[in-house]
Each structure stands twice: as structure tokens, then as C-alpha cells.
Scaffold this motif. Structure first.
Motif, PDB file in Angstrom:
ATOM      1  N   ASP A  47       0.832  -1.209   0.000  1.00 28.27           N
ATOM      2  CA  ASP A  47       0.000   0.000   0.000  1.00 28.27           C
ATOM      3  C   ASP A  47       0.863   1.254   0.000  1.00 28.27           C
ATOM      4  O   ASP A  47       0.542   2.246  -0.666  1.00 28.27           O
ATOM      5  N   ARG A  48       1.956   1.235   0.744  1.00 30.57           N
ATOM      6  CA  ARG A  48       2.848   2.388   0.820  1.00 30.57           C
ATOM      7  C   ARG A  48       3.595   2.626  -0.489  1.00 30.57           C
ATOM      8  O   ARG A  48       4.049   3.731  -0.764  1.00 30.57           O
ATOM      9  N   LEU A  49       3.720   1.568  -1.274  1.00 33.44           N
ATOM     10  CA  LEU A  49       4.512   1.630  -2.507  1.00 33.44           C
ATOM     11  C   LEU A  49       3.763   2.298  -3.662  1.00 33.44           C
ATOM     12  O   LEU A  49       4.380   2.869  -4.565  1.00 33.44           O
ATOM     13  N   ILE A  50       2.455   2.283  -3.613  1.00 32.03           N
ATOM     14  CA  ILE A  50       1.641   2.722  -4.753  1.00 32.03           C
ATOM     15  C   ILE A  50       1.779   4.226  -5.021  1.00 32.03           C
ATOM     16  O   ILE A  50       1.653   5.048  -4.114  1.00 32.03           O
ATOM     17  N   VAL A  51       2.033   4.548  -6.281  1.00 30.46           N
ATOM     18  CA  VAL A  51       1.999   5.938  -6.752  1.00 30.46           C
ATOM     19  C   VAL A  51       0.992   6.013  -7.901  1.00 30.46           C
ATOM     20  O   VAL A  51       1.138   5.329  -8.908  1.00 30.46           O
ATOM     21  N   ASN A  52      -0.031   6.844  -7.736  1.00 33.79           N
ATOM     22  CA  ASN A  52      -1.029   7.068  -8.778  1.00 33.79           C
ATOM     23  C   ASN A  52      -1.171   8.575  -8.991  1.00 33.79           C
ATOM     24  O   ASN A  52      -0.385   9.365  -8.452  1.00 33.79           O
ATOM     25  N   ASP A  53      -2.162   8.981  -9.777  1.00 33.35           N
ATOM     26  CA  ASP A  53      -2.346  10.415 -10.039  1.00 33.35           C
ATOM     27  C   ASP A  53      -2.519  11.214  -8.757  1.00 33.35           C
ATOM     28  O   ASP A  53      -1.953  12.307  -8.608  1.00 33.35           O
ATOM     29  N   ARG A  54      -3.299  10.664  -7.815  1.00 32.85           N
ATOM     30  CA  ARG A  54      -3.520  11.373  -6.552  1.00 32.85           C
ATOM     31  C   ARG A  54      -2.227  11.534  -5.776  1.00 32.85           C
ATOM     32  O   ARG A  54      -1.960  12.590  -5.189  1.00 32.85           O
ATOM     33  N   LYS A  55      -1.382  10.487  -5.784  1.00 30.16           N
ATOM     34  CA  LYS A  55      -0.109  10.559  -5.075  1.00 30.16           C
ATOM     35  C   LYS A  55       0.818  11.593  -5.716  1.00 30.16           C
ATOM     36  O   LYS A  55       1.534  12.311  -5.007  1.00 30.16           O
ATOM     37  N   VAL A  56       0.815  11.675  -7.042  1.00 31.36           N
ATOM     38  CA  VAL A  56       1.638  12.695  -7.705  1.00 31.36           C
ATOM     39  C   VAL A  56       1.117  14.085  -7.343  1.00 31.36           C
ATOM     40  O   VAL A  56       1.900  15.008  -7.083  1.00 31.36           O
ATOM     41  N   ASP A  57      -0.196  14.235  -7.303  1.00 32.10           N
ATOM     42  CA  ASP A  57      -0.778  15.510  -6.861  1.00 32.10           C
ATOM     43  C   ASP A  57      -0.323  15.852  -5.445  1.00 32.10           C
ATOM     44  O   ASP A  57      -0.007  17.011  -5.137  1.00 32.10           O
ATOM     45  N   ASP A  58      -0.295  14.839  -4.576  1.00 36.04           N
ATOM     46  CA  ASP A  58       0.153  15.050  -3.194  1.00 36.04           C
ATOM     47  C   ASP A  58       1.622  15.469  -3.152  1.00 36.04           C
ATOM     48  O   ASP A  58       2.019  16.310  -2.339  1.00 36.04           O
ATOM     49  N   MET A  59       2.446  14.860  -4.011  1.00 36.14           N
ATOM     50  CA  MET A  59       3.855  15.236  -4.082  1.00 36.14           C
ATOM     51  C   MET A  59       4.006  16.703  -4.492  1.00 36.14           C
ATOM     52  O   MET A  59       4.779  17.461  -3.887  1.00 36.14           O
ATOM     53  N   ILE A  60       3.246  17.084  -5.517  1.00 35.70           N
ATOM     54  CA  ILE A  60       3.296  18.472  -5.988  1.00 35.70           C
ATOM     55  C   ILE A  60       2.833  19.423  -4.892  1.00 35.70           C
ATOM     56  O   ILE A  60       3.451  20.476  -4.654  1.00 35.70           O
ATOM     57  N   GLU A  61       1.772  19.055  -4.194  1.00 30.70           N
ATOM     58  CA  GLU A  61       1.257  19.912  -3.119  1.00 30.70           C
ATOM     59  C   GLU A  61       2.260  20.022  -1.970  1.00 30.70           C
ATOM     60  O   GLU A  61       2.389  21.090  -1.356  1.00 30.70           O
ATOM     61  N   ALA A  62       2.984  18.930  -1.691  1.00 31.20           N
ATOM     62  CA  ALA A  62       4.005  18.972  -0.638  1.00 31.20           C
ATOM     63  C   ALA A  62       5.101  19.981  -0.987  1.00 31.20           C
ATOM     64  O   ALA A  62       5.543  20.761  -0.135  1.00 31.20           O
ATOM     65  N   VAL A  63       5.530  19.976  -2.243  1.00 30.10           N
ATOM     66  CA  VAL A  63       6.566  20.930  -2.677  1.00 30.10           C
ATOM     67  C   VAL A  63       6.025  22.353  -2.617  1.00 30.10           C
ATOM     68  O   VAL A  63       6.707  23.273  -2.146  1.00 30.10           O
ATOM     69  N   LYS A  64       4.788  22.550  -3.085  1.00 34.59           N
ATOM     70  CA  LYS A  64       4.182  23.891  -3.027  1.00 34.59           C
ATOM     71  C   LYS A  64       4.077  24.386  -1.590  1.00 34.59           C
ATOM     72  O   LYS A  64       4.375  25.550  -1.294  1.00 34.59           O
ATOM     73  N   SER A  65       3.643  23.489  -0.715  1.00 39.21           N
ATOM     74  CA  SER A  65       3.469  23.854   0.693  1.00 39.21           C
ATOM     75  C   SER A  65       4.773  24.310   1.325  1.00 39.21           C
ATOM     76  O   SER A  65       4.822  25.326   2.025  1.00 39.21           O
ATOM     77  N   VAL A  66       5.847  23.574   1.069  1.00 35.57           N
ATOM     78  CA  VAL A  66       7.144  23.930   1.645  1.00 35.57           C
ATOM     79  C   VAL A  66       7.681  25.211   1.009  1.00 35.57           C
ATOM     80  O   VAL A  66       8.274  26.057   1.683  1.00 35.57           O
ATOM     81  N   MET A  67       7.445  25.385  -0.268  1.00 38.80           N
ATOM     82  CA  MET A  67       7.890  26.601  -0.951  1.00 38.80           C
ATOM     83  C   MET A  67       7.227  27.834  -0.331  1.00 38.80           C
ATOM     84  O   MET A  67       7.857  28.887  -0.193  1.00 38.80           O
ATOM     85  N   ARG A  68       5.964  27.682   0.077  1.00 43.11           N
ATOM     86  CA  ARG A  68       5.232  28.810   0.668  1.00 43.11           C
ATOM     87  C   ARG A  68       5.666  29.117   2.095  1.00 43.11           C
ATOM     88  O   ARG A  68       5.455  30.222   2.585  1.00 43.11           O
ATOM     89  N   GLN A  69       6.243  28.119   2.777  1.00 39.55           N
ATOM     90  CA  GLN A  69       6.620  28.321   4.179  1.00 39.55           C
ATOM     91  C   GLN A  69       7.826  29.241   4.311  1.00 39.55           C
ATOM     92  O   GLN A  69       8.686  29.304   3.442  1.00 39.55           O
TER      93      GLN A  69
END
Length: 399
Positions: A47-69
Motif C-alpha cells: 500500500d505504501r509503494l503505490i503511486v497514482n495520479d492522486r499521489k503525484v498531486d500530493d507530491m506536488i502539493e508537498a513541494v508547493k506547501s514547503v515553498m510557501r513556508q
């Protein structure tokens, strides 16, 4: 590594956002190769290994979130001038080089790296072999973002080491290491602590407990237990053990109600000797070993206790010191529990599933630390710095 200004770092992160979106399908395709090679003998790891469209969206959001901090480096912690006119300023500073060792989850390759980089740390990523293809393409994305902005690929680097090579690297690193974060199970943590030659910040192990008081609202208790156990079995904040006070009104009836509800969610139930007389057809725990175990499965151990003190003692003896919860309508009892249970996060009438950087308002996290130094709980951006004293003088000498 040199000290970068905030604008430089954010330009890299902005590039990374674009690259992740552009490479979305290639990332998913690489992940499919990892999934096809996985034997599926460990459902939580799969389950932890799976990367799908939602996971890529989450990755992008993580980078955006840190960039804003706000940049955590160079913040003034204290500023004082002594009688001798020495001006002493304590500020935040990068750790230097961080090594994170983790299993399965490719999203860690994004979250760990973005946090470390924004905090001006070099990061070495030692992912598991089961996520190799996913991690390789994510590393390639990072390297493109760095080079596009005139920076060395060395800021973010994937290590390709087998177990024996990793042991040697921990004991005799080929470059200076300032901090190691093992993010995984008990075996991984033990391996790193036995072999590391620098500071280790332990994270990842759950084995979380929930105590149902005789003063509990039973409906709340059942809802919280079901959520904490079944919402995401692969999470380190998932529930493993439930202790129920034997003085709870309609104790036997409610135990059977809980059993029925758990079985509707296909949860395997284990019981201690106190509960076995009521849930007689369930497997009885025979040794202490299982009380220490993090299940990472649809499995729950239910035990009986006679008091709050007994529950606290059991939790402090066996838990992973990650998260613990009490269900009670007595606020004084809740306060006693929360003050005396030795866990990174303690809950009153809420699910342990909230022990997460995003859920706790920290943002993206490197890990959940169960250590007490230098930080406990979610390791967000502001926890990936240390401190440094700047002392300004004018020829002062000590006499």
C-alpha cells in the motif's frame, strides 16, 4: 554545502513542481514496474509503494506547501548584550548532511528532500529496493530542478547500497554525516542505531494504544477505535492495542458489540486472558512479545484493565511511544492520562490517525520522531535546523 538564499531555494522548488507534473505519467509507469515486481506478501508495504495520479498531486502539493513556508534558516532565537558589551545572537542553522533510510514509500523521496533542501541541508536518500524504479525517476526530477537553477546535483542524492554496504557506510561514511533518520520498523531502527557513527533520530514505529475508561462515551469509543484501526493500516499512527476498563457499564455486552463492529471491518481480534472469558473463541495472547509488536495489518489486541494507573503502566511498558489515546468524559482523568503517558502525541477522545504533519498543521514532514532529542512528533521544516551562536565583540578578552 553553501548557504543558499530563500529565492534560490524557492526557484528550485518551483521548477520541481513543473517537472513533477510534466513527468507524471513516467513516474506512474516507473512505479508500475515496482508494483509488478513486488510479491504482495506484505499488504502494508505494498500500500505504501503505490503511486497514482492522486499521489503525484500530493507530491506536488508537498513541494508547493514547503515553498510557501518561511525559510527556517537564520531566524533569531535570542539576542543579548552582556556587561562586557559582547553581543551574543543565537540563530537557527542547517544541520549539514542528513541521511534518511526508509522502506517502500516513494513519496518520502519528495517530502524528505523538499524539507531538507529548504532548510539548506544536503540529503542522502536510502530507499528500499522495492521502490527502486520510482525513486530513480524522482531523483532524476530533483537533479533536473537543481541543475536548471545552477546548483549541484549533490544537494539531493539517492544511495544505491546493499545491506552490508549500508552497514559499512553507517560505520565509516565516505562523507560527513550530521544526522540519520531511520524511518521504518523495529529491525531497521535497531540496525541503524547499532551501526551509526553520528546522531540518530528514531521515527516510524507505531504500536499505538487506546484506553477506554469506565467514564467513556461508548459511541465515541467505538467510532474512534474503528477509524484508528481501519482508516489506513500501513500508517505508523494506526491503532494496535485497546485497553478497556472492566468497570465500564454493560462491560460484557459492549465488548461483544465492539467485536461485531470490528468483524464487519474484517479486523482480526486477539485478546488477553481477562477478555478471553467474554470473547471466548478469539486467540489468546500467550507471550509478552506481541504486546510490543506493531501490526501494520487488520489486527487488534484487546485487553482488560481495572484502573487508569494500570492502563498507563501497560502503555508505558509496551508502546512504541508514538501515539496514545484515552476515551473518557472525565477531563481530570484525561489530563492525568495525557501527562503520564510517555508518547510523542497523546489524545483525548480522538483518533491516533491525526499524528501526521499535515493533520497537525506542521505541513510536509520528514518523519514522526519518537525520540526526545532534538524534537518529538512530526519533523516539519522548522525542525530540520539546529542553532548557532554569533558572538560580536570589539577586542574583549576573558579575565
Amino acid at each position: 554545502m553553501k548557504l543558499l538564499n530563500t529565492e534560490q531555494k524557492n526557484k528550485v522548488l518551483n521548477s520541481m513542481i513543473t517537472i513533477l507534473d510534466r513527468e507524471r505519467q513516467h513516474i506512474i509507469d516507473a512505479n508500475i514496474k515496482d508494483l509488478e515486481a513486488f510479491t504482495k506478501d506484505d499488504q502494508a508495504l505494498y500500500d505504501r509503494l503505490i503511486v497514482n495520479d492522486r499521489k503525484v498531486d500530493d507530491m506536488i502539493e508537498a513541494v508547493k506547501s514547503v515553498m510557501r513556508q518561511e525559510d527556517p534558516v537564520g531566524k533569531e532565537i535570542s539576542n543579548r548584550t552582556l556587561k562586557n558589551n559582547l553581543n551574543i545572537v543565537n540563530t537557527t542553522a542547517p544541520f549539514g548532511t542528513i541521511l534518511i533510510i526508509y522502506e517502500s514509500r516513494p513519496d518520502v523521496t519528495i517530502e524528505a528532500a523538499v524539507l531538507a533542501f529548504k532548510a539548506n541541508n544536503k540529503i542522502l536518500l536510502k530507499g528500499g529496493k522495492e521502490a527502486l524504479q520510482s525513486n530513480l525517476i524522482l531523483e532524476k526530477c530533483w537533479h533536473e530542478a537543481l541543475e536548471e537553477n545552477g546548483l549541484s546535483k549533490d544537494w539531493i542524492k539517492l544511495l544505491h547500497l546493499k545491506r552490508e554496504d549500508t552497514r559499512e557506510f553507517l560505520k565509516h561514511p565516505s562523507e560527513p554525516l550530521d544526522l540519520i533518520v531511520p524511518r521504518g520498523g523495529e529491525a531497521l531502527i535497531k540496525f541503524v542505531k547499532e551501526n551509526a557513527s553520528c546522531a540518530v533520530l528514531v521515527s516510524g514505529r507505531g504500536n499505538n494504544f487506546l484506553y477506554v475508561s469506565e467514564h467513556a462515551d461508548w459511541s465515541k469509543a467505538v467510532n474512534v477505535i474503528i477509524n484508528a484501526k481501519t482508516d489506513k493500516i500501513s500508517g505508523c499512527n494506526a491503532l494496535d492495542k485497546v485497553l478497556i476498563n472492566e468497570n465500564l457499564p454493560e462491560y460484557e455486552l459492549r465488548l461483544k458489540m465492539l467485536q461485531e463492529k470490528l468483524e464487519q471491518h474484517k479486523v482480526e481480534i486477539l485478546v488477553d486472558s481477562k477478555i478471553s472469558g467474554i470473547l471466548s473463541h478469539k486467540e489468546i495472547v500467550a507471550t509478552d512479545r506481541i504486546w510490543h509488536e506493531e501490526f501494520l495489518a487488520l489486527k487488534l489486541l484487546i485487553g482488560g484493565v481495572q484502573s487508569l494507573d494500570e492502563a498507563i503502566d501497560i502503555i508505558n511498558t509496551y508502546s512504541g511511544k508514538h501515539s496514545a489515546a484515552i476515551i473518557t468524559e472525565d477531563k481530570d482523568e484525561a489530563k492525568t492520562f495525557m501527562q503520564n503517558v510517555d508518547s510523542a502525541a497523546v489524545y483525548h477522545n480522538a483518533s491516533t490517525r491525526f499524528t501526521d504533519g499535515g493533520q497537525m498543521g506542521v505541513g510536509a514532514e520528514l518523519a514522526i520522531s519518537t525520540d526526545k532529542l532534538h524534537h518529538r512528533g512530526p519533523l516539519g521544516l522548522n525542525q530540520l535546523v539546529t542553532n548557532k551562536y554569533y558572538v560580536y565583540g570589539d577586542g574583549q578578552i576573558r579575565v
